[in-house]
Each structure stands twice: as C-alpha cells, then as structure tokens.
Scaffold this motif. Structure first.
Motif, PDB file in Angstrom:
ATOM      1  N   LEU A 105      43.713 -63.130   0.503  1.00  0.00           N
ATOM      2  CA  LEU A 105      42.710 -62.065   0.559  1.00  0.00           C
ATOM      3  C   LEU A 105      41.452 -62.498  -0.189  1.00  0.00           C
ATOM      4  O   LEU A 105      41.538 -63.139  -1.249  1.00  0.00           O
ATOM      5  CB  LEU A 105      43.248 -60.770  -0.048  1.00  0.00           C
ATOM      6  CG  LEU A 105      44.430 -60.117   0.675  1.00  0.00           C
ATOM      7  CD1 LEU A 105      44.975 -58.961  -0.155  1.00  0.00           C
ATOM      8  CD2 LEU A 105      44.015 -59.621   2.061  1.00  0.00           C
ATOM      9  N   ALA A 106      40.312 -62.137   0.352  1.00  0.00           N
ATOM     10  CA  ALA A 106      39.037 -62.381  -0.310  1.00  0.00           C
ATOM     11  C   ALA A 106      38.489 -61.051  -0.799  1.00  0.00           C
ATOM     12  O   ALA A 106      38.307 -60.118  -0.004  1.00  0.00           O
ATOM     13  CB  ALA A 106      38.052 -63.047   0.649  1.00  0.00           C
ATOM     14  N   TYR A 107      38.263 -60.967  -2.084  1.00  0.00           N
ATOM     15  CA  TYR A 107      37.721 -59.752  -2.698  1.00  0.00           C
ATOM     16  C   TYR A 107      36.225 -59.982  -2.896  1.00  0.00           C
ATOM     17  O   TYR A 107      35.814 -60.885  -3.637  1.00  0.00           O
ATOM     18  CB  TYR A 107      38.421 -59.473  -4.020  1.00  0.00           C
ATOM     19  CG  TYR A 107      39.913 -59.285  -3.857  1.00  0.00           C
ATOM     20  CD1 TYR A 107      40.456 -58.025  -3.630  1.00  0.00           C
ATOM     21  CD2 TYR A 107      40.780 -60.372  -3.904  1.00  0.00           C
ATOM     22  CE1 TYR A 107      41.825 -57.849  -3.466  1.00  0.00           C
ATOM     23  CE2 TYR A 107      42.150 -60.214  -3.732  1.00  0.00           C
ATOM     24  CZ  TYR A 107      42.661 -58.955  -3.513  1.00  0.00           C
ATOM     25  OH  TYR A 107      44.018 -58.793  -3.336  1.00  0.00           O
ATOM     26  N   VAL A 108      35.428 -59.170  -2.236  1.00  0.00           N
ATOM     27  CA  VAL A 108      33.988 -59.390  -2.186  1.00  0.00           C
ATOM     28  C   VAL A 108      33.250 -58.279  -2.929  1.00  0.00           C
ATOM     29  O   VAL A 108      33.457 -57.089  -2.654  1.00  0.00           O
ATOM     30  CB  VAL A 108      33.501 -59.451  -0.725  1.00  0.00           C
ATOM     31  CG1 VAL A 108      31.975 -59.546  -0.670  1.00  0.00           C
ATOM     32  CG2 VAL A 108      34.140 -60.637  -0.002  1.00  0.00           C
ATOM     33  N   ALA A 109      32.405 -58.685  -3.889  1.00  0.00           N
ATOM     34  CA  ALA A 109      31.467 -57.749  -4.511  1.00  0.00           C
ATOM     35  C   ALA A 109      30.263 -57.674  -3.585  1.00  0.00           C
ATOM     36  O   ALA A 109      29.493 -58.631  -3.478  1.00  0.00           O
ATOM     37  CB  ALA A 109      31.068 -58.229  -5.902  1.00  0.00           C
ATOM     38  N   ALA A 110      30.124 -56.539  -2.914  1.00  0.00           N
ATOM     39  CA  ALA A 110      29.159 -56.418  -1.819  1.00  0.00           C
ATOM     40  C   ALA A 110      28.019 -55.468  -2.156  1.00  0.00           C
ATOM     41  O   ALA A 110      27.620 -54.629  -1.337  1.00  0.00           O
ATOM     42  CB  ALA A 110      29.872 -55.968  -0.539  1.00  0.00           C
ATOM     43  N   VAL A 117      37.555 -55.850   0.883  1.00  0.00           N
ATOM     44  CA  VAL A 117      38.746 -56.710   0.864  1.00  0.00           C
ATOM     45  C   VAL A 117      38.933 -57.287   2.269  1.00  0.00           C
ATOM     46  O   VAL A 117      39.130 -56.539   3.231  1.00  0.00           O
ATOM     47  CB  VAL A 117      39.996 -55.933   0.437  1.00  0.00           C
ATOM     48  CG1 VAL A 117      41.193 -56.878   0.339  1.00  0.00           C
ATOM     49  CG2 VAL A 117      39.763 -55.227  -0.892  1.00  0.00           C
ATOM     50  N   ILE A 118      38.884 -58.618   2.360  1.00  0.00           N
ATOM     51  CA  ILE A 118      38.933 -59.294   3.656  1.00  0.00           C
ATOM     52  C   ILE A 118      40.187 -60.148   3.729  1.00  0.00           C
ATOM     53  O   ILE A 118      40.473 -60.940   2.826  1.00  0.00           O
ATOM     54  CB  ILE A 118      37.676 -60.149   3.864  1.00  0.00           C
ATOM     55  CG1 ILE A 118      36.434 -59.254   3.807  1.00  0.00           C
ATOM     56  CG2 ILE A 118      37.733 -60.898   5.181  1.00  0.00           C
ATOM     57  CD1 ILE A 118      35.135 -60.011   3.824  1.00  0.00           C
ATOM     58  N   ASP A 119      40.927 -59.993   4.819  1.00  0.00           N
ATOM     59  CA  ASP A 119      42.128 -60.796   5.051  1.00  0.00           C
ATOM     60  C   ASP A 119      41.700 -62.159   5.577  1.00  0.00           C
ATOM     61  O   ASP A 119      41.081 -62.272   6.639  1.00  0.00           O
ATOM     62  CB  ASP A 119      43.033 -60.089   6.069  1.00  0.00           C
ATOM     63  CG  ASP A 119      44.414 -60.720   6.158  1.00  0.00           C
ATOM     64  OD1 ASP A 119      44.489 -61.971   6.197  1.00  0.00           O
ATOM     65  OD2 ASP A 119      45.406 -59.986   6.205  1.00  0.00           O
ATOM     66  N   VAL A 120      42.012 -63.216   4.804  1.00  0.00           N
ATOM     67  CA  VAL A 120      41.647 -64.579   5.199  1.00  0.00           C
ATOM     68  C   VAL A 120      42.896 -65.428   5.386  1.00  0.00           C
ATOM     69  O   VAL A 120      42.834 -66.661   5.309  1.00  0.00           O
ATOM     70  CB  VAL A 120      40.701 -65.218   4.162  1.00  0.00           C
ATOM     71  CG1 VAL A 120      39.358 -64.507   4.159  1.00  0.00           C
ATOM     72  CG2 VAL A 120      41.316 -65.216   2.760  1.00  0.00           C
ATOM     73  N   SER A 121      44.042 -64.770   5.621  1.00  0.00           N
ATOM     74  CA  SER A 121      45.280 -65.526   5.808  1.00  0.00           C
ATOM     75  C   SER A 121      45.170 -66.468   7.002  1.00  0.00           C
ATOM     76  O   SER A 121      45.767 -67.547   7.006  1.00  0.00           O
ATOM     77  CB  SER A 121      46.462 -64.566   5.972  1.00  0.00           C
ATOM     78  OG  SER A 121      46.227 -63.647   7.018  1.00  0.00           O
ATOM     79  N   PRO A 126      38.980 -64.066  10.011  1.00  0.00           N
ATOM     80  CA  PRO A 126      39.034 -63.112   8.893  1.00  0.00           C
ATOM     81  C   PRO A 126      38.678 -61.706   9.373  1.00  0.00           C
ATOM     82  O   PRO A 126      37.870 -61.534  10.296  1.00  0.00           O
ATOM     83  CB  PRO A 126      37.982 -63.656   7.928  1.00  0.00           C
ATOM     84  CG  PRO A 126      37.046 -64.437   8.784  1.00  0.00           C
ATOM     85  CD  PRO A 126      37.879 -65.024   9.886  1.00  0.00           C
ATOM     86  N   PHE A 127      39.302 -60.702   8.753  1.00  0.00           N
ATOM     87  CA  PHE A 127      38.991 -59.328   9.139  1.00  0.00           C
ATOM     88  C   PHE A 127      39.084 -58.417   7.918  1.00  0.00           C
ATOM     89  O   PHE A 127      39.759 -58.727   6.936  1.00  0.00           O
ATOM     90  CB  PHE A 127      39.920 -58.831  10.250  1.00  0.00           C
ATOM     91  CG  PHE A 127      41.382 -58.753   9.859  1.00  0.00           C
ATOM     92  CD1 PHE A 127      41.933 -57.581   9.352  1.00  0.00           C
ATOM     93  CD2 PHE A 127      42.211 -59.868   9.997  1.00  0.00           C
ATOM     94  CE1 PHE A 127      43.270 -57.510   8.992  1.00  0.00           C
ATOM     95  CE2 PHE A 127      43.552 -59.815   9.634  1.00  0.00           C
ATOM     96  CZ  PHE A 127      44.088 -58.621   9.130  1.00  0.00           C
ATOM     97  N   LEU A 128      38.402 -57.286   7.990  1.00  0.00           N
ATOM     98  CA  LEU A 128      38.371 -56.337   6.885  1.00  0.00           C
ATOM     99  C   LEU A 128      39.708 -55.627   6.770  1.00  0.00           C
ATOM    100  O   LEU A 128      40.204 -55.044   7.728  1.00  0.00           O
ATOM    101  CB  LEU A 128      37.252 -55.320   7.111  1.00  0.00           C
ATOM    102  CG  LEU A 128      37.017 -54.323   5.966  1.00  0.00           C
ATOM    103  CD1 LEU A 128      36.484 -55.040   4.738  1.00  0.00           C
ATOM    104  CD2 LEU A 128      36.039 -53.232   6.418  1.00  0.00           C
ATOM    105  N   ARG A 129      40.291 -55.674   5.545  1.00  0.00           N
ATOM    106  CA  ARG A 129      41.547 -54.971   5.301  1.00  0.00           C
ATOM    107  C   ARG A 129      41.317 -53.632   4.623  1.00  0.00           C
ATOM    108  O   ARG A 129      42.077 -52.682   4.824  1.00  0.00           O
ATOM    109  CB  ARG A 129      42.461 -55.829   4.411  1.00  0.00           C
ATOM    110  CG  ARG A 129      43.154 -56.948   5.124  1.00  0.00           C
ATOM    111  CD  ARG A 129      44.305 -56.444   6.003  1.00  0.00           C
ATOM    112  NE  ARG A 129      45.351 -55.814   5.225  1.00  0.00           N
ATOM    113  CZ  ARG A 129      46.325 -56.468   4.606  1.00  0.00           C
ATOM    114  NH1 ARG A 129      46.379 -57.783   4.663  1.00  0.00           N
ATOM    115  NH2 ARG A 129      47.251 -55.812   3.932  1.00  0.00           N
TER     116      ARG A 129
END
Length: 325
Positions: A105-110, A117-121, A126-129
């Motif tokens: 998971l990529a945790y993004v300060a946006a 929280v983006i799923d990068v598995s 990648p897609f927004l979780r």
C-alpha cells in the motif's frame, strides 16, 4: 488551505545518481536533456533519469514510487540507468506532497485532499483503496503499526488507523502550530513544524498524544530524519540542524551545517547525510562527528531538489520541474 514557507512546486524530472552509498532518481515533464556536468567529486555519478513532475519519492525494492503533481507514478528502477514507468494511479484530488509505501500500500499525503491510500500490490495497475480527508493540508506521512501519522499543516499531527485501508478512521490528533514533515520511530513522532522547529510527541496512546519536548530551530523546519539518538532537521535557510533526542523532553543542538541553498529534505545512511539542497542539488555530508559535519560532495542537478531517498548506493531525488534523478 495553508501553504508552508517556500512551498514546493511540481517537479518535472527524475534522476538517479550513484554515490559512495547512494544513488538518485529524478523525473522531468520536459524532453530529456543531457545530464548536468558532475562536480569534481568523482564518486558521485549520474546513473539515469526519467521525465515527469516530481514532488516526492519513496523507493522499495526495485520500484520507485513518485508523486507527480496529482498522480502516484510507479517506476521500475531495477536498471537505474534506464528507469521505466510501469504504472500510474488515477488522478488524486490533491497534490502529492509525500508518500510512504508499506505492505503493498502507498500512503499519500495529498495536500488539501488529506490521506489517500493506494493499492500498489500490482504496480502496473495501482488503484485507490481508501481515503481520509484531514482537516488541514497533508504535507507528510509516516506509517507504523497500522497507524498513519500525517503532518497536516496548521492542524498539526493527525493519527489515522489504516488497518482497514478501505475505511481509515481518526484515532487521535495533536495540534502543533505548523506540521510539515514527520518521522515516527517507536512510540515517538518527530515533527518538522515549520517556524516552530522540531516537536517530539509521544504517540504510544494514539487517542491521547502528548508533547514531550521541542527544539526551536533557527530556520523553518521542513523535513526530518531520525537515526539513533539524533534527529536531522532540514531547516530551509538554516541548513541542516542536528539535534540530540536521547532525552526527548530536553532535545539539544549537537551540530549544524550552513547549506548553500535552502535545505528541504534529508536522508541519513550510516555516517552520511544526504541533503535535498534546493537549487544546488544533492549535498552529501559526513556526520560521523555530529558536532562537526564535513562536506563530502555535491551534485548540482538542473532543477530544485525537494526530496531525497537513499537505497544502497543510489540517491533518488525529486528534482522539481526536472523530474526524478
């Protein structure tokens, strides 16, 4: 939405530079240009670069996760000389200021859009979780034990439970004056708090975070990296500030280095500090004796460096309008 002093602008390129223990990657949105002429420091070498507007970078394994305007872009950097863009998130509702990748998971300060929280598995798709709209402007994020600690500008530190990434929940908050960057080690959150310097917060009870101590840096605290009992603060016009935090209730200055340009970020590996030195590119300091940091080398990139992540012998730089170096 509040804006920190000398707020970072979108980055346009990425570059990868090889150092004695670090390399860098930058992304530009403009056509590739010839690499800049290296400084006489012979052990620093440009390895590769790729285009795009880059604000933030986090490298995990053979992938670099970079914030490019309002997108998270994933690069395959297994061959640093030829980084390849393999995936990109959907457009996010805010600018990507920081990213922390952990467990697929990529945790993004946006920014104004808070935590994304983006799923990068699968790095190709990648897609927004999930997401949590923080009350301020999310500039930094550090994730530990299922909790995302977000530096939320004038709304201080926000602590968000991300154990269910599809449904993030606020667990607690501490209202610092101007939280820009954050690094969490154990039960302590070290917050680069703009004009208020370094704030050290006990987050062992997320519902009731407690300020343990603070150090008012002479400059604007923008980024922080903690190694052992020392906090390294990138303090813009005041350069690198090295603060002893062995007693978090009484942090004390151990040393400092007056950088040639504003210091926006820092990554410490072993006895070397790699500083994102804005218009002067990458600065490498020997901090083996923290009371007496020594210049080891520089690499002047074409843009303005806002962030740096070091993995092995490569330093990955977010080089503003020039991209990933």
């Amino acid at each position: 939405m509040q804006t920190p002093l000398l707020a970072a602008a979108p980055v346009d390129r990425a570059v990868v530079v090889s150092t004695p223990g670090a390399a860098q990657v930058f992304l530009p949105h403009v056509p590739r240009q010839a690499p800049p002429t290296p400084t006489p420091t012979s052990w620093i070498e440009l390895v590769g670069q790729i285009g795009g507007v880059i604000m933030a970078v986090d490298v995990q394994g053979s992938y670099a996760y970079v914030g490019s305007s309002s997108w998270l872009v994933i690069l395959d950097v297994s061959d640093p000389a030829h980084p390849v863009r393999i995936g990109q998130s959907p457009a996010l509702p805010g600018m990507v200021w920081a990213v922390h990748v952990l467990g697929g998971l990529a945790y993004v300060a946006a920014g104004s859009a808070g935590l994304q929280v983006i799923d990068v598995s699968n790095p190709v798709t990648p897609f927004l979780r999930g997401a949590y709209d923080t009350p301020g402007t999310a500039y930094g994020v550090s994730v530990v034990d299922g909790l995302a600690h977000v530096a939320d500008g004038w709304n201080g530190l926000q602590i968000i439970d991300v154990n269910d990434p599809a449904n993030p929940i606020l667990r607690g908050a501490y209202d610092t004056p101007e939280a820009i960057g954050v690094s969490v080690v154990g039960s302590l959150a070290y917050v680069a708090d703009g004009s208020s310097g370094l704030q050290i917060i006990d987050v062992s009870n997320p519902a009731n975070p407690i300020l343990l101590g603070a150090y008012d840096t002479p400059g604007y605290a923008y980024g922080v990296s903690v190694a052992g009992s020392l906090a390294y603060v990138a303090a813009l016009e005041a350069g690198l500030q090295i603060i002893a935090v062995s007693d978090p209730a009484k942090p004390t200055l151990r040393g400092a280095y007056d950088t040639s340009e504003p210091a926006f970020g820092v990554s410490v590996v072993g006895s070397l500090a790699y500083v994102a030195n804005w218009g002067s590119g990458l600065l490498i300091l020997d901090v083996g004796d923290p009371a007496n940091p020594i210049w080891r080398g520089t690499y002047d990139t074409p843009g303005e460096v806002y962030g740096v992540d070091v993995v092995g012998d490569l330093a990955y730089l977010a080089d503003k309008h020039i991209g990933l170096q």
